[in-house]
Design a protein around this motif. Structure first.
Motif, PDB file in Angstrom:
ATOM      1  N   ALA A  17       0.827  -1.214   0.000  1.00  0.00           N
ATOM      2  CA  ALA A  17       0.000   0.000   0.000  1.00  0.00           C
ATOM      3  C   ALA A  17       0.858   1.260   0.000  1.00  0.00           C
ATOM      4  O   ALA A  17       0.533   2.247  -0.673  1.00  0.00           O
ATOM      5  CB  ALA A  17      -0.948  -0.002   1.199  1.00  0.00           C
ATOM      6  N   LEU A  21       1.105   4.092  -2.919  1.00  0.00           N
ATOM      7  CA  LEU A  21       0.959   5.523  -2.622  1.00  0.00           C
ATOM      8  C   LEU A  21       2.127   6.320  -3.193  1.00  0.00           C
ATOM      9  O   LEU A  21       1.930   7.345  -3.848  1.00  0.00           O
ATOM     10  CB  LEU A  21       0.873   5.745  -1.110  1.00  0.00           C
ATOM     11  CG  LEU A  21       1.009   7.203  -0.648  1.00  0.00           C
ATOM     12  CD1 LEU A  21      -0.200   8.017  -1.087  1.00  0.00           C
ATOM     13  CD2 LEU A  21       1.208   7.272   0.851  1.00  0.00           C
ATOM     14  N   GLN A  63      -5.026   7.064   6.683  1.00  0.00           N
ATOM     15  CA  GLN A  63      -5.986   6.187   6.025  1.00  0.00           C
ATOM     16  C   GLN A  63      -7.325   6.904   5.949  1.00  0.00           C
ATOM     17  O   GLN A  63      -7.813   7.427   6.955  1.00  0.00           O
ATOM     18  CB  GLN A  63      -6.112   4.901   6.838  1.00  0.00           C
ATOM     19  CG  GLN A  63      -6.902   3.824   6.204  1.00  0.00           C
ATOM     20  CD  GLN A  63      -6.770   2.516   6.997  1.00  0.00           C
ATOM     21  OE1 GLN A  63      -5.937   2.378   7.884  1.00  0.00           O
ATOM     22  NE2 GLN A  63      -7.598   1.568   6.668  1.00  0.00           N
ATOM     23  N   ASP A  64      -7.901   6.973   4.750  1.00  0.00           N
ATOM     24  CA  ASP A  64      -9.232   7.556   4.591  1.00  0.00           C
ATOM     25  C   ASP A  64     -10.200   6.717   5.413  1.00  0.00           C
ATOM     26  O   ASP A  64     -10.329   5.516   5.195  1.00  0.00           O
ATOM     27  CB  ASP A  64      -9.622   7.572   3.110  1.00  0.00           C
ATOM     28  CG  ASP A  64     -10.957   8.236   2.851  1.00  0.00           C
ATOM     29  OD1 ASP A  64     -11.935   7.929   3.566  1.00  0.00           O
ATOM     30  OD2 ASP A  64     -11.025   9.050   1.919  1.00  0.00           O
ATOM     31  N   SER A  67     -13.091   5.096   3.022  1.00  0.00           N
ATOM     32  CA  SER A  67     -12.736   4.099   2.017  1.00  0.00           C
ATOM     33  C   SER A  67     -11.711   3.084   2.514  1.00  0.00           C
ATOM     34  O   SER A  67     -11.574   2.015   1.931  1.00  0.00           O
ATOM     35  CB  SER A  67     -12.181   4.783   0.768  1.00  0.00           C
ATOM     36  OG  SER A  67     -10.901   5.337   1.026  1.00  0.00           O
ATOM     37  N   GLU A  69      -8.593   3.534   2.224  1.00  0.00           N
ATOM     38  CA  GLU A  69      -7.418   3.702   1.365  1.00  0.00           C
ATOM     39  C   GLU A  69      -6.298   4.457   2.090  1.00  0.00           C
ATOM     40  O   GLU A  69      -6.558   5.402   2.830  1.00  0.00           O
ATOM     41  CB  GLU A  69      -7.834   4.483   0.113  1.00  0.00           C
ATOM     42  CG  GLU A  69      -6.724   4.659  -0.880  1.00  0.00           C
ATOM     43  CD  GLU A  69      -7.175   5.428  -2.123  1.00  0.00           C
ATOM     44  OE1 GLU A  69      -6.410   5.405  -3.095  1.00  0.00           O
ATOM     45  OE2 GLU A  69      -8.249   6.045  -2.121  1.00  0.00           O
ATOM     46  N   VAL A  71      -3.772   7.158   2.101  1.00  0.00           N
ATOM     47  CA  VAL A  71      -3.686   8.400   1.329  1.00  0.00           C
ATOM     48  C   VAL A  71      -2.505   9.277   1.745  1.00  0.00           C
ATOM     49  O   VAL A  71      -2.301  10.349   1.182  1.00  0.00           O
ATOM     50  CB  VAL A  71      -5.002   9.191   1.412  1.00  0.00           C
ATOM     51  CG1 VAL A  71      -6.144   8.384   0.783  1.00  0.00           C
ATOM     52  CG2 VAL A  71      -5.345   9.565   2.845  1.00  0.00           C
ATOM     53  N   ASP A  99      -1.283  11.266  -1.358  1.00  0.00           N
ATOM     54  CA  ASP A  99      -1.954  10.966  -2.615  1.00  0.00           C
ATOM     55  C   ASP A  99      -2.311  12.290  -3.293  1.00  0.00           C
ATOM     56  O   ASP A  99      -2.851  13.188  -2.641  1.00  0.00           O
ATOM     57  CB  ASP A  99      -3.214  10.151  -2.334  1.00  0.00           C
ATOM     58  CG  ASP A  99      -3.900   9.707  -3.599  1.00  0.00           C
ATOM     59  OD1 ASP A  99      -4.443  10.578  -4.318  1.00  0.00           O
ATOM     60  OD2 ASP A  99      -3.930   8.503  -3.877  1.00  0.00           O
TER      61      ASP A  99
END
Length: 156
Positions: A17, A21, A63-64, A67, A69, A71, A99
């Motif tokens: 991850a 990114l 981390q969002d 979602s 994700e 970021v 991101d």
């Protein structure tokens, strides 16, 4: 506009991850400040998660919260990216990225606050950083000051 994000410690399981990114972030955000030739030489060296950071306990992910994700990422270490262990009470900001679709939404600032709090918890009084030209405005806006430009050779 800020958004709901969770800041957490990174670990080895986050390598893919973080690499994803870095590969979304750096080619997009750095192109305004660096030539295509410089990026072609540098990106292979800076767009992969560093295992020593992921296991340091002082590298964090944004981390969002909706979602899930990743970021943003960034941290600090008591060892320099170039010269080994630093002086007592000194640390180094390491491998920050956001991101591109999350820039100017509070992600980097939230990460930096977590990193600074972590460093203070380890009695680190001074943090150094080898920053990209692109990130200098972010660091200044968050109260850090630059000292000088340096040139970094990424290939032997």
């Amino acid at each position: 506009m800020s958004l709901p994000i969770l800041i957490r410690s990174a670990g080895p399981r986050d390598a893919d991850a973080v690499t994803a990114l870095l590969r979304r972030s750096y080619p997009t955000l750095l192109k305004a400040d660096y030539s295509a030739q410089t990026l072609a030489q540098a990106l292979p060296h800076i767009t992969t998660a560093q295992p020593n950071l992921l296991t340091s306990g002082t590298y964090f992910l944004a981390q969002d919260d909706e979602s899930g994700e990743i970021v943003g990422a960034g941290g600090w270490t008591d060892f320099s990216p170039t010269n080994g262990v630093g002086a007592l009470g000194e640390g180094h900001l390491r491998h920050f990225a956001t991101d591109p679709t999350y820039v100017r939404r509070g992600v980097g600032t939230a990460l930096l606050r977590a990193v600074l709090a972590s460093a203070r918890g380890f009695e680190v009084a001074r943090l150094k950083c080898i920053s990209t030209l692109t990130a200098t405005a972010f660091y200044r806006a968050n109260g850090l000051c630059g000292s000088r430009e340096i040139e970094v050779c990424l290939v032997p």
